[in-house]
Scaffold this active site. Structure first.
Site, PDB file in Angstrom:
ATOM      1  N   LYS A   1      -6.656  -4.867   1.715  1.00 36.36           N
ATOM      2  CA  LYS A   1      -5.777  -5.267   2.815  1.00 36.36           C
ATOM      3  C   LYS A   1      -6.558  -5.445   4.116  1.00 36.36           C
ATOM      4  O   LYS A   1      -6.250  -6.337   4.902  1.00 36.36           O
ATOM      5  CB  LYS A   1      -4.650  -4.245   3.002  1.00 36.36           C
ATOM      6  CG  LYS A   1      -3.643  -4.304   1.871  1.00 36.36           C
ATOM      7  CD  LYS A   1      -2.439  -3.423   2.109  1.00 36.36           C
ATOM      8  CE  LYS A   1      -1.427  -3.589   0.969  1.00 36.36           C
ATOM      9  NZ  LYS A   1      -0.341  -2.619   1.040  1.00 36.36           N
TER      10      LYS A   1
ATOM     11  N   LYS B   1      -1.166  -8.604 -10.204  1.00 40.03           N
ATOM     12  CA  LYS B   1       0.132  -7.929 -10.291  1.00 40.03           C
ATOM     13  C   LYS B   1       1.164  -8.692  -9.456  1.00 40.03           C
ATOM     14  O   LYS B   1       0.824  -9.365  -8.487  1.00 40.03           O
ATOM     15  CB  LYS B   1       0.024  -6.480  -9.811  1.00 40.03           C
ATOM     16  CG  LYS B   1      -0.257  -6.359  -8.332  1.00 40.03           C
ATOM     17  CD  LYS B   1      -0.172  -4.917  -7.826  1.00 40.03           C
ATOM     18  CE  LYS B   1      -0.453  -4.929  -6.312  1.00 40.03           C
ATOM     19  NZ  LYS B   1      -0.499  -3.653  -5.664  1.00 40.03           N
TER      20      LYS B   1
ATOM     21  N   LYS C   1       4.538  -8.181  -3.272  1.00 39.45           N
ATOM     22  CA  LYS C   1       5.171  -8.859  -2.147  1.00 39.45           C
ATOM     23  C   LYS C   1       4.145  -9.507  -1.236  1.00 39.45           C
ATOM     24  O   LYS C   1       4.420 -10.497  -0.604  1.00 39.45           O
ATOM     25  CB  LYS C   1       6.111  -7.931  -1.366  1.00 39.45           C
ATOM     26  CG  LYS C   1       5.627  -6.539  -1.130  1.00 39.45           C
ATOM     27  CD  LYS C   1       6.784  -5.563  -0.806  1.00 39.45           C
ATOM     28  CE  LYS C   1       6.322  -4.124  -1.028  1.00 39.45           C
ATOM     29  NZ  LYS C   1       7.377  -3.169  -1.237  1.00 39.45           N
TER      30      LYS C   1
HETATM   31  P1  TYM Z   1       5.182   0.107  -2.917  1.00 40.09           P
HETATM   32  O1  TYM Z   1       6.278   0.163  -1.922  1.00 40.09           O
HETATM   33  O2  TYM Z   1       4.152  -0.964  -2.790  1.00 40.09           O
HETATM   34  O3  TYM Z   1       5.763  -0.017  -4.383  1.00 40.09           O
HETATM   35  C1  TYM Z   1       6.762   0.853  -4.879  1.00 40.09           C
HETATM   36  C2  TYM Z   1       6.480   1.187  -6.335  1.00 40.09           C
HETATM   37  O4  TYM Z   1       6.452   0.015  -7.138  1.00 40.09           O
HETATM   38  C3  TYM Z   1       5.292   0.020  -7.958  1.00 40.09           C
HETATM   39  N1  TYM Z   1       4.864  -1.374  -8.200  1.00 40.09           N
HETATM   40  C4  TYM Z   1       4.648  -1.905  -9.412  1.00 40.09           C
HETATM   41  N2  TYM Z   1       4.741  -1.384 -10.656  1.00 40.09           N
HETATM   42  C5  TYM Z   1       4.470  -2.208 -11.705  1.00 40.09           C
HETATM   43  N3  TYM Z   1       4.113  -3.512 -11.562  1.00 40.09           N
HETATM   44  C6  TYM Z   1       4.008  -4.081 -10.338  1.00 40.09           C
HETATM   45  N4  TYM Z   1       3.672  -5.367 -10.207  1.00 40.09           N
HETATM   46  C7  TYM Z   1       4.284  -3.258  -9.194  1.00 40.09           C
HETATM   47  N5  TYM Z   1       4.275  -3.490  -7.865  1.00 40.09           N
HETATM   48  C8  TYM Z   1       4.631  -2.324  -7.274  1.00 40.09           C
HETATM   49  C9  TYM Z   1       4.274   0.792  -7.150  1.00 40.09           C
HETATM   50  O5  TYM Z   1       3.230   1.297  -7.955  1.00 40.09           O
HETATM   51  C10 TYM Z   1       5.120   1.872  -6.537  1.00 40.09           C
HETATM   52  O6  TYM Z   1       5.261   2.966  -7.418  1.00 40.09           O
HETATM   53  N6  TYM Z   1       1.991   3.671  -1.424  1.00 40.09           N
HETATM   54  C11 TYM Z   1       3.250   3.436  -2.133  1.00 40.09           C
HETATM   55  C12 TYM Z   1       4.452   4.097  -1.449  1.00 40.09           C
HETATM   56  C13 TYM Z   1       4.355   5.580  -1.248  1.00 40.09           C
HETATM   57  C14 TYM Z   1       4.426   6.575  -2.267  1.00 40.09           C
HETATM   58  C15 TYM Z   1       4.379   7.824  -1.566  1.00 40.09           C
HETATM   59  C16 TYM Z   1       4.524   6.542  -3.648  1.00 40.09           C
HETATM   60  C17 TYM Z   1       4.274   6.230  -0.053  1.00 40.09           C
HETATM   61  N7  TYM Z   1       4.281   7.569  -0.241  1.00 40.09           N
HETATM   62  C18 TYM Z   1       4.411   9.027  -2.266  1.00 40.09           C
HETATM   63  C19 TYM Z   1       4.548   7.754  -4.339  1.00 40.09           C
HETATM   64  C20 TYM Z   1       4.493   8.972  -3.651  1.00 40.09           C
HETATM   65  C21 TYM Z   1       3.506   1.937  -2.139  1.00 40.09           C
HETATM   66  O7  TYM Z   1       2.985   1.221  -1.339  1.00 40.09           O
HETATM   67  O8  TYM Z   1       4.463   1.552  -3.012  1.00 40.09           O
END
Ligand code: TYM
Length: 332
Positions: A112, A195, A198
């Site tokens: 990023k 993957k 967004k």
């Molecule tokens: P975020 O908001 O990008 O995504 C939320 C969840 O969706 C999963 N995900 C996917 N799984 C499978 N295939 C895909 N193409 C795909 N795209 C997204 C992500 O792995 C995630 O589980 N850093 C985290 C948010 C966060 C978090 C936390 C997660 C903040 N604090 C504490 C767990 C525990 C994130 O950016 O997720």
């Protein structure tokens, strides 16, 4: 009951299919087997630049979607991260035991920040995974249900928990990632090498749950498929069709083998047409329920206020222990 915590960023007007199949679907299932905490991570959502009114709106849309997808505030704790000040407070303490180089090795940060350029990369983007560790450790989570892309952040979380415990005495549970292999990485419909995301997907590569169902159906039908005509599950040589089979199986709770049998001798077109229908039937009720929750923002805010209160019952206790163990003077 084992404890789980997970979070999702309110950085879009809709979650996408990867978010649901990789993460939220498992959150829903774990409500009945775990003591479950789920949060909309709005603190994380300001690390890349944002518009305040849009963020506020997206936080509500995110909460409404989570409820529509099956989170039940009676069976889990659903809250907004900024309502629980202990996240930022513990984040600071953890940042002081994280190495600069260690944080710099996070692949998501590198990706990023390279894309944004040094001058538009915030320090918050750099410390993002440390705040994520705080989210998890505050609740003494045993497991963290996420997609594959979060594995490295969870490794860091484990390292920080162990380091803190070693230096300052046992304070945190060391959490394990909970990553369901089959759906851990839903790929982009136009580029199965990346993957679904967004930030990186083209509009046709991503299925947004709240998008017009007819448009989503079209995207499935125009998904990139592979050379050859046979429907096989082979992620290496047929990544496009394998991704569609993964989605199909997950949405219908059918086994891939069962689908392979059903589509034996039939073409890609048949599979896409049927999957498009499955998807439309899946998103329609979710869209209706999301709208119902959004039509009553006062009630939604009340649900989130109750969630924050339940979350704080745990987070304040953990923070107090961490503060004491790290050597902060207790207020008289
Ligand atoms: P975020 O908001 O990008 O995504 C939320 C969840 O969706 C999963 N995900 C996917 N799984 C499978 N295939 C895909 N193409 C795909 N795209 C997204 C992500 O792995 C995630 O589980 N850093 C985290 C948010 C966060 C978090 C936390 C997660 C903040 N604090 C504490 C767990 C525990 C994130 O950016 O997720």
């Amino acid at each position: 009951r084992p404890r789980v915590l997970s979070g999702i960023q309110p950085t879009a007007d809709s979650f996408h299919l990867g978010n649901y199949l990789g993460a939220v679907r498992n959150w829903v299932a774990m409500q009945d087997t775990h003591d479950a905490f789920y949060c909309v991570v709005d603190l994380h959502a300001i690390t890349m630049g944002h518009d305040p009114a849009t963020l506020r709106n997206r936080s509500r849309i995110s909460a409404a979607q989570l409820l529509a997808l099956g989170l039940d505030p009676e069976r889990c704790t659903l809250f907004v991260q900024s309502h629980v000040p202990e996240h930022a407070q513990l984040g600071w303490v953890l940042s002081c035991i994280t190495g600069f180089g260690e944080a710099g090795r996070m692949v998501q940060f590198k990706d990023k920040s390279t894309k944004a350029g040094q001058d538009s990369t915030s320090v918050g983007l750099f410390t993002y995974p440390i705040l994520q560790a705080a989210d998890i450790l505050l609740y003494q989570a045993d497991q963290v249900p996420v997609g594959e892309d979060q594995r490295q952040h969870l490794e860091l979380t484990r390292d920080l928990a162990q380091r803190f415990n070693t230096r300052f005495g046992k304070t945190f549970t060391v959490p394990s990632p909970y990553i369901v292999k089959d759906t851990a990485k839903i790929t982009d419909l136009q580029d199965p090498a990346i993957k679904m995301s967004k930030s990186a997907s083209s509009p046709n590569g991503i299925i947004e749950l709240l998008d017009d169902p007819a448009r989503s159906a079209k995207k499935i039908k125009s998904a990139v498929t592979d050379t050859g005509r046979e429907i096989l599950f082979d992620e290496e040589n047929k990544p496009g069709i394998s991704n569609l089979l993964t989605i199909y199986a997950a949405l219908t709770s059918r086994a891939i083998d069962d689908l392979l049998e059903a589509y034996d001798g039939r073409g890609y077109g048949d599979l896409k047409k049927d999957l498009a229908e499955v998807l439309v039937e899946f998103v329609k009720p979710i869209q209706e329920r999301t709208k119902l929750y959004l039509d009553d923002p006062a009630q939604l805010d009340k649900v989130l206020a109750i969630g924050a209160e339940k979350a704080r019952a745990v987070s304040t206790a953990t923070l107090a222990t961490a503060y004491r163990n790290v050597g902060f003077l207790s207020p008289a």
